[in-house]
Design an enzyme around this catalytic site. Sequence first.
Site, PDB file in Angstrom:
ATOM      1  NE  ARG A  65      -1.144   2.499   2.973  1.00  0.00           N
ATOM      2  CZ  ARG A  65      -0.359   3.424   3.513  1.00  0.00           C
ATOM      3  NH1 ARG A  65      -0.233   4.653   2.692  1.00  0.00           N
ATOM      4  NH2 ARG A  65       0.255   3.616   4.754  1.00  0.00           N
ATOM      5  CG  HIS A 101       4.145   4.562   9.085  1.00  0.00           C
ATOM      6  ND1 HIS A 101       3.400   3.734   8.469  1.00  0.00           N
ATOM      7  CD2 HIS A 101       4.839   5.440   8.051  1.00  0.00           C
ATOM      8  CE1 HIS A 101       3.487   3.908   7.168  1.00  0.00           C
ATOM      9  NE2 HIS A 101       4.199   5.081   6.932  1.00  0.00           N
ATOM     10  CB  CYS A 103       3.704  10.273   1.336  1.00  0.00           C
ATOM     11  SG  CYS A 103       1.986  10.804   1.491  1.00  0.00           S
ATOM     12  CG  ASN A 132       6.922   2.818   4.834  1.00  0.00           C
ATOM     13  OD1 ASN A 132       6.381   2.811   3.404  1.00  0.00           O
ATOM     14  ND2 ASN A 132       6.519   3.211   5.650  1.00  0.00           N
TER      15      ASN A 132
HETATM   16  P1  HMG Z   1     -12.637  15.127  -2.225  1.00  0.00           P
HETATM   17  O1  HMG Z   1     -12.463  14.969  -3.514  1.00  0.00           O
HETATM   18  O2  HMG Z   1     -12.133  15.899  -1.300  1.00  0.00           O
HETATM   19  O3  HMG Z   1     -13.722  13.901  -1.864  1.00  0.00           O
HETATM   20  O4  HMG Z   1     -11.570  13.648  -1.902  1.00  0.00           O
HETATM   21  P2  HMG Z   1     -15.263  14.120  -2.260  1.00  0.00           P
HETATM   22  O5  HMG Z   1     -16.187  13.633  -1.030  1.00  0.00           O
HETATM   23  O6  HMG Z   1     -15.550  15.661  -2.654  1.00  0.00           O
HETATM   24  O7  HMG Z   1     -15.470  13.386  -3.363  1.00  0.00           O
HETATM   25  C1  HMG Z   1     -14.775  13.563  -4.765  1.00  0.00           C
HETATM   26  C2  HMG Z   1     -15.314  12.481  -5.713  1.00  0.00           C
HETATM   27  O8  HMG Z   1     -14.057  11.338  -5.128  1.00  0.00           O
HETATM   28  C3  HMG Z   1     -16.175  11.863  -5.935  1.00  0.00           C
HETATM   29  O9  HMG Z   1     -16.417  11.297  -7.198  1.00  0.00           O
HETATM   30  C4  HMG Z   1     -16.624  10.863  -4.512  1.00  0.00           C
HETATM   31  O10 HMG Z   1     -17.540   9.944  -4.889  1.00  0.00           O
HETATM   32  C5  HMG Z   1     -15.166  10.202  -4.916  1.00  0.00           C
HETATM   33  P3  HMG Z   1     -16.952  12.135  -8.450  1.00  0.00           P
HETATM   34  O11 HMG Z   1     -18.471  12.478  -7.831  1.00  0.00           O
HETATM   35  O12 HMG Z   1     -15.978  13.128  -8.421  1.00  0.00           O
HETATM   36  O13 HMG Z   1     -16.975  11.130  -9.345  1.00  0.00           O
HETATM   37  N1  HMG Z   1     -14.524   9.643  -3.460  1.00  0.00           N
HETATM   38  C6  HMG Z   1     -14.156   8.290  -3.474  1.00  0.00           C
HETATM   39  N2  HMG Z   1     -14.079   7.466  -4.513  1.00  0.00           N
HETATM   40  C7  HMG Z   1     -13.622   6.133  -4.077  1.00  0.00           C
HETATM   41  N3  HMG Z   1     -12.976   5.857  -3.081  1.00  0.00           N
HETATM   42  C8  HMG Z   1     -13.585   6.495  -1.829  1.00  0.00           C
HETATM   43  C9  HMG Z   1     -13.899   7.885  -2.320  1.00  0.00           C
HETATM   44  N4  HMG Z   1     -14.339   9.179  -1.538  1.00  0.00           N
HETATM   45  C10 HMG Z   1     -14.779  10.034  -2.277  1.00  0.00           C
HETATM   46  N5  HMG Z   1     -13.442   6.313  -0.807  1.00  0.00           N
HETATM   47  C11 HMG Z   1     -10.794  11.883  -0.672  1.00  0.00           C
HETATM   48  C12 HMG Z   1     -11.393  13.108  -0.520  1.00  0.00           C
HETATM   49  C13 HMG Z   1     -10.411  11.385   0.802  1.00  0.00           C
HETATM   50  C14 HMG Z   1     -11.522  10.620  -1.037  1.00  0.00           C
HETATM   51  C15 HMG Z   1      -9.219  11.989  -1.375  1.00  0.00           C
HETATM   52  O14 HMG Z   1      -8.608  13.055  -0.818  1.00  0.00           O
HETATM   53  C16 HMG Z   1      -8.319  10.759  -1.513  1.00  0.00           C
HETATM   54  O15 HMG Z   1      -8.733   9.859  -1.909  1.00  0.00           O
HETATM   55  N6  HMG Z   1      -7.255  10.865  -0.825  1.00  0.00           N
HETATM   56  C17 HMG Z   1      -6.321   9.786  -0.821  1.00  0.00           C
HETATM   57  C18 HMG Z   1      -5.014  10.242  -0.266  1.00  0.00           C
HETATM   58  C19 HMG Z   1      -4.309   9.242  -0.025  1.00  0.00           C
HETATM   59  O16 HMG Z   1      -4.180   8.068  -0.408  1.00  0.00           O
HETATM   60  N7  HMG Z   1      -2.799   9.460   0.500  1.00  0.00           N
HETATM   61  C20 HMG Z   1      -2.043   8.514   0.654  1.00  0.00           C
HETATM   62  C21 HMG Z   1      -2.322   7.758   1.870  1.00  0.00           C
HETATM   63  S1  HMG Z   1      -1.796   8.327   3.517  1.00  0.00           S
HETATM   64  C22 HMG Z   1      -0.172   7.845   3.492  1.00  0.00           C
HETATM   65  O17 HMG Z   1       0.459   7.561   2.657  1.00  0.00           O
HETATM   66  C23 HMG Z   1       0.569   8.142   4.972  1.00  0.00           C
HETATM   67  C24 HMG Z   1       0.679   7.077   5.855  1.00  0.00           C
HETATM   68  O18 HMG Z   1       1.453   6.000   5.227  1.00  0.00           O
HETATM   69  C25 HMG Z   1       1.265   7.388   7.141  1.00  0.00           C
HETATM   70  C26 HMG Z   1       2.584   8.184   7.022  1.00  0.00           C
HETATM   71  O19 HMG Z   1       3.574   8.043   6.238  1.00  0.00           O
HETATM   72  O20 HMG Z   1       2.362   9.500   7.549  1.00  0.00           O
HETATM   73  C27 HMG Z   1      -0.510   6.538   6.077  1.00  0.00           C
HETATM   74 MG    MG Z   2       3.661   6.130   5.082  1.00  0.00          MG
END
Ligand code: HMG
Ligand code: MG
Length: 298
Positions: free
Chosen positions: A13, A205, A238, A247
């Site tokens: 992931r 992490h 990220c 990582n």
């Molecule tokens: P948004 O654009 O603000 O959301 O995204 P929205 O609610 O306005 O929806 C926009 C569109 O997204 C809509 O579709 C929704 O249906 C769709 P449209 O009408 O435009 O066709 N939507 C989704 N589709 C599929 N699955 C969903 C979903 N939710 C809404 N769950 C949202 C908000 C959170 C969805 C977006 O910002 C997003 O997906 N972000 C992902 C960011 C991400 O994955 N980042 C990496 C992971 S975190 C990380 O790596 C850190 C970690 O490792 C720890 C560390 O290292 O610190 C964990």
């Molecule tokens: Mg991370």
Amino acid sequence: MSETVRIVEVGPRDGLQNEALIVPTERKLKLLARLAETGLTDIEATSFVSPKWVPQLADAEAVASQLPTRQGLRWIALVPNEKGYERARAVGIGAVAVFTAASEAFNRKNINAGIEESLERFRPVLERARADGVWVRGYISTVLGCPYQGEVPVGDVVRVARRLHEMGCDEISLGDTIGVGTPHKARAMLRAVAGEVPIERLAVHFHDTYGQALANVYACLEEGVRVVDSAVAGLGGCPYAQGASGNLATEDLLYMLRGLGRAPSVDLARLVETARWIAAALGREPASRVARAFRTSN
Ligand code: HMG
Ligand code: MG
């Protein structure tokens, strides 16, 4: 508390979400199966986020619906909101991770919401998870620094951790998203959080941008943490944190834990083979020192 460390493998992931190359579903499934065969017990398989934001994991349903099952093996998937939770549940995922940050600016870039708003989004997810018997991990990003804000006060990390704990997260993973932390700082942060949330509930992490991840883990082990995240071959980064490298590599972590007598039962040789295989598929060498050492000594 157990002396054995539980490793949470996040490569499929956290690693693959950040690759320019989109790994085909079949290869992801092969990676997940190979990781499970090493004896790892906690593996983050994919992420039910927006495919527009993270196209690398747009095949989350296909991946999650074909995961092998094994006694004692927990597959985890990221869910940013209720929609993600529903998608994950529809394909049988039994453990999810929600994610927010200690820095307001980072959270806005990462999930398009402030910290408070993101916590409100998690509330229904946590309520449903409790009713469904689903295990929940809560991530806090930028615990030792933020690419937009710079310094992140420890008090901000503690506040978010307390909230996630009160909301019912089973485990809280403290993420040095951009890998800027050093051991004393990591230890002080963990100690402050552990003053509010039982240390048994905490994980660390570390991204390895400055080569500090293993040293940070060691400091946190001394502080009492027993859950550590890592990624095979040191995959990762990220997409919303420029310059963040992968990582800590799982094989490097496992090697150190063996030396400390705290390693879980994971096959290091198989893990290194898997690291080499997935790195080769991405057109490079594994980032880990252990994979390099194995190449010259075997
Ligand atoms: P948004 O654009 O603000 O959301 O995204 P929205 O609610 O306005 O929806 C926009 C569109 O997204 C809509 O579709 C929704 O249906 C769709 P449209 O009408 O435009 O066709 N939507 C989704 N589709 C599929 N699955 C969903 C979903 N939710 C809404 N769950 C949202 C908000 C959170 C969805 C977006 O910002 C997003 O997906 N972000 C992902 C960011 C991400 O994955 N980042 C990496 C992971 S975190 C990380 O790596 C850190 C970690 O490792 C720890 C560390 O290292 O610190 C964990
Ligand atoms: Mg991370």
